[in-house]
Design a protein around this motif. Sequence first.
Motif, PDB file in Angstrom:
ATOM      1  N   PHE A  18       0.838  -1.203   0.000  1.00  0.00           N
ATOM      2  CA  PHE A  18       0.000   0.000   0.000  1.00  0.00           C
ATOM      3  C   PHE A  18       0.871   1.250   0.000  1.00  0.00           C
ATOM      4  CE2 PHE A  18      -2.145   3.444   2.347  1.00  0.00           C
ATOM      5  CZ  PHE A  18      -3.239   3.629   1.513  1.00  0.00           C
ATOM      6  N   ARG A  19       0.510   2.195  -0.859  1.00  0.00           N
ATOM      7  CA  ARG A  19       1.259   3.449  -0.958  1.00  0.00           C
ATOM      8  C   ARG A  19       0.310   4.617  -0.685  1.00  0.00           C
ATOM      9  NH1 ARG A  19       5.940   5.325  -3.733  1.00  0.00           N
ATOM     10  NH2 ARG A  19       5.763   7.455  -4.523  1.00  0.00           N
ATOM     11  N   LEU A  20       0.646   5.399   0.319  1.00  0.00           N
ATOM     12  CA  LEU A  20      -0.075   6.630   0.629  1.00  0.00           C
ATOM     13  C   LEU A  20       0.715   7.798   0.055  1.00  0.00           C
ATOM     14  CD1 LEU A  20      -2.305   8.182   2.184  1.00  0.00           C
ATOM     15  CD2 LEU A  20      -0.794   8.152   4.179  1.00  0.00           C
ATOM     16  N   GLY A  21       0.101   8.517  -0.870  1.00  0.00           N
ATOM     17  CA  GLY A  21       0.773   9.649  -1.463  1.00  0.00           C
ATOM     18  C   GLY A  21       1.249   9.381  -2.881  1.00  0.00           C
ATOM     19  N   PRO A  22       2.001  10.329  -3.454  1.00  0.00           N
ATOM     20  CA  PRO A  22       2.469  11.565  -2.819  1.00  0.00           C
ATOM     21  C   PRO A  22       1.335  12.568  -2.564  1.00  0.00           C
ATOM     22  CG  PRO A  22       3.041  11.551  -5.143  1.00  0.00           C
ATOM     23  CD  PRO A  22       2.475  10.207  -4.850  1.00  0.00           C
ATOM     24  N   ILE A  23       1.412  13.228  -1.417  1.00  0.00           N
ATOM     25  CA  ILE A  23       0.395  14.184  -0.987  1.00  0.00           C
ATOM     26  C   ILE A  23       1.016  15.563  -0.859  1.00  0.00           C
ATOM     27  CG2 ILE A  23      -1.104  14.869   0.933  1.00  0.00           C
ATOM     28  CD1 ILE A  23      -1.524  11.914   1.537  1.00  0.00           C
TER      29      ILE A  23
ATOM     30  N   LYS B 189      -6.599   6.711   5.797  1.00  0.00           N
ATOM     31  CA  LYS B 189      -6.925   7.803   6.717  1.00  0.00           C
ATOM     32  C   LYS B 189      -6.179   7.668   8.047  1.00  0.00           C
ATOM     33  CE  LYS B 189     -11.391   7.119   6.654  1.00  0.00           C
ATOM     34  NZ  LYS B 189     -11.405   5.938   5.749  1.00  0.00           N
ATOM     35  N   THR B 190      -6.285   6.489   8.675  1.00  0.00           N
ATOM     36  CA  THR B 190      -5.623   6.292   9.968  1.00  0.00           C
ATOM     37  C   THR B 190      -4.107   6.308   9.815  1.00  0.00           C
ATOM     38  OG1 THR B 190      -7.498   5.034  10.855  1.00  0.00           O
ATOM     39  CG2 THR B 190      -5.355   4.697  11.896  1.00  0.00           C
ATOM     40  N   THR B 191      -3.602   5.760   8.731  1.00  0.00           N
ATOM     41  CA  THR B 191      -2.157   5.803   8.474  1.00  0.00           C
ATOM     42  C   THR B 191      -1.673   7.244   8.402  1.00  0.00           C
ATOM     43  OG1 THR B 191      -2.153   3.687   7.305  1.00  0.00           O
ATOM     44  CG2 THR B 191      -0.351   5.197   6.820  1.00  0.00           C
ATOM     45  N   LEU B 192      -2.414   8.094   7.724  1.00  0.00           N
ATOM     46  CA  LEU B 192      -2.026   9.495   7.619  1.00  0.00           C
ATOM     47  C   LEU B 192      -2.008  10.164   8.989  1.00  0.00           C
ATOM     48  CD1 LEU B 192      -1.319  12.020   6.021  1.00  0.00           C
ATOM     49  CD2 LEU B 192      -3.760  12.366   5.596  1.00  0.00           C
ATOM     50  N   LEU B 193      -3.048   9.952   9.789  1.00  0.00           N
ATOM     51  CA  LEU B 193      -3.097  10.571  11.116  1.00  0.00           C
ATOM     52  C   LEU B 193      -1.945  10.092  11.994  1.00  0.00           C
ATOM     53  CD1 LEU B 193      -6.929  10.515  11.905  1.00  0.00           C
ATOM     54  CD2 LEU B 193      -5.546  12.452  11.165  1.00  0.00           C
TER      55      LEU B 193
ATOM     56  N   CYS C 130       0.995   9.105  10.980  1.00  0.00           N
ATOM     57  CA  CYS C 130       2.213   9.778  10.499  1.00  0.00           C
ATOM     58  C   CYS C 130       2.276  11.211  11.004  1.00  0.00           C
ATOM     59  CB  CYS C 130       2.253   9.763   8.972  1.00  0.00           C
ATOM     60  SG  CYS C 130       2.628   8.161   8.229  1.00  0.00           S
ATOM     61  N   LEU C 131       1.131  11.872  11.065  1.00  0.00           N
ATOM     62  CA  LEU C 131       1.108  13.258  11.544  1.00  0.00           C
ATOM     63  C   LEU C 131       1.492  13.347  13.012  1.00  0.00           C
ATOM     64  CD1 LEU C 131      -2.108  14.682   9.820  1.00  0.00           C
ATOM     65  CD2 LEU C 131       0.263  14.715   9.007  1.00  0.00           C
ATOM     66  N   MET C 132       1.295  12.265  13.769  1.00  0.00           N
ATOM     67  CA  MET C 132       1.678  12.231  15.176  1.00  0.00           C
ATOM     68  C   MET C 132       3.029  11.555  15.392  1.00  0.00           C
ATOM     69  SD  MET C 132      -0.361  13.929  17.016  1.00  0.00           S
ATOM     70  CE  MET C 132       0.244  13.416  18.612  1.00  0.00           C
ATOM     71  N   ASN C 133       3.713  11.198  14.312  1.00  0.00           N
ATOM     72  CA  ASN C 133       5.025  10.544  14.366  1.00  0.00           C
ATOM     73  C   ASN C 133       4.949   9.152  14.983  1.00  0.00           C
ATOM     74  OD1 ASN C 133       7.723  10.816  13.518  1.00  0.00           O
ATOM     75  ND2 ASN C 133       8.419  11.292  15.589  1.00  0.00           N
ATOM     76  N   LEU C 134       3.767   8.548  14.939  1.00  0.00           N
ATOM     77  CA  LEU C 134       3.619   7.162  15.365  1.00  0.00           C
ATOM     78  C   LEU C 134       4.032   6.216  14.246  1.00  0.00           C
ATOM     79  CD1 LEU C 134       0.175   7.493  17.178  1.00  0.00           C
ATOM     80  CD2 LEU C 134       2.462   7.498  18.203  1.00  0.00           C
ATOM     81  N   MET C 135       4.078   6.731  13.035  1.00  0.00           N
ATOM     82  CA  MET C 135       4.657   6.056  11.877  1.00  0.00           C
ATOM     83  C   MET C 135       5.572   7.044  11.174  1.00  0.00           C
ATOM     84  SD  MET C 135       1.541   3.984  10.050  1.00  0.00           S
ATOM     85  CE  MET C 135       0.713   2.615  10.846  1.00  0.00           C
TER      86      MET C 135
END
Length: 293
Positions: free
Chosen positions: A19-24, A44-48, A50-55
């Motif tokens: 799975f590839r998220l982006g490029p955004i 959606k959850t993957t993006l959130l 990443c925004l919290m640096n959990l990924m």
Amino acid sequence: MTSLSPLRLERFVKQRDDFRLGPIDVVLEPGLTYALVGPNGSGKTTLLKCLMNLMKPTSGKLEIFGHTYEREEQAIKTQTAFVPDPLDGCEPFTLWQMRDFIGGWYASWDDDDFARRAASFRIPLDKRYGKMSQGERKKAALTLALSTHAPLLLLDEPTNGLDIASRNRLKQMLVEDAEIMERTVLLSTHSVEDIRQFADCILLLRNGALEGPYEKDALSASWRRLWLTGEALPSLADIPGAVEWSEVPFPQLVTCDRTATLAFLSENGIQITKEQPLPLDELLDRLLEKSAR
């Protein structure tokens, strides 16, 4: 308040297995609420996370209020609050104990405000999180996040498990907060009612690709169903903005550009006998179908 963008992504990519998220590429404006909308598995959850640096992102740039995690993680964490779905790892603790863990991170934390929100949501402060119902857990997580007064709020399915009264209390809190602070909210949701009640703008996420933001009110004004009458009605391909045409039971079309469609129909002597805005759920379905092409 700050003039810096709450969130800026440039060529942001997260690769997980196949799975590839982006490029955004996206920039959020201060003080607005954005609904992140997409089917299950769209990222959606993957993006959130990443925004919290959990990924960690695979590549690209992520800035929150001008800060990057590589250099200023603590500065980001003190300006951001996150409500995941679910809030894992807190089962042994009461809401009072979680307040002790979280409150110290935020300079704007106010114990009186925290207690007020907990009372409004009717959550027991001395009940262990692991013993709470699904709705109580969601309200506990929302109480903690809202009490931080963080200028960026990230919410993953914020109304899952909430009853109608609690949903209304959440809306009231967000409205009240908007009067005293400039807070940007990014919420992922499958609920049309969430989007209707909370969102100023919509972000579409499908198969890892992001579109928008779109202003919700502008979308509602542009997407319309029109019923027509006239001598010689043109084909769909000739009508600017038209995305669907039907002659049964009466000639009608769906347009994504009301202004252009009305101008064309007027120039060609075609009258509109009836006009309706598209229901929000139908509008979102059409947008997601359009973005998938």
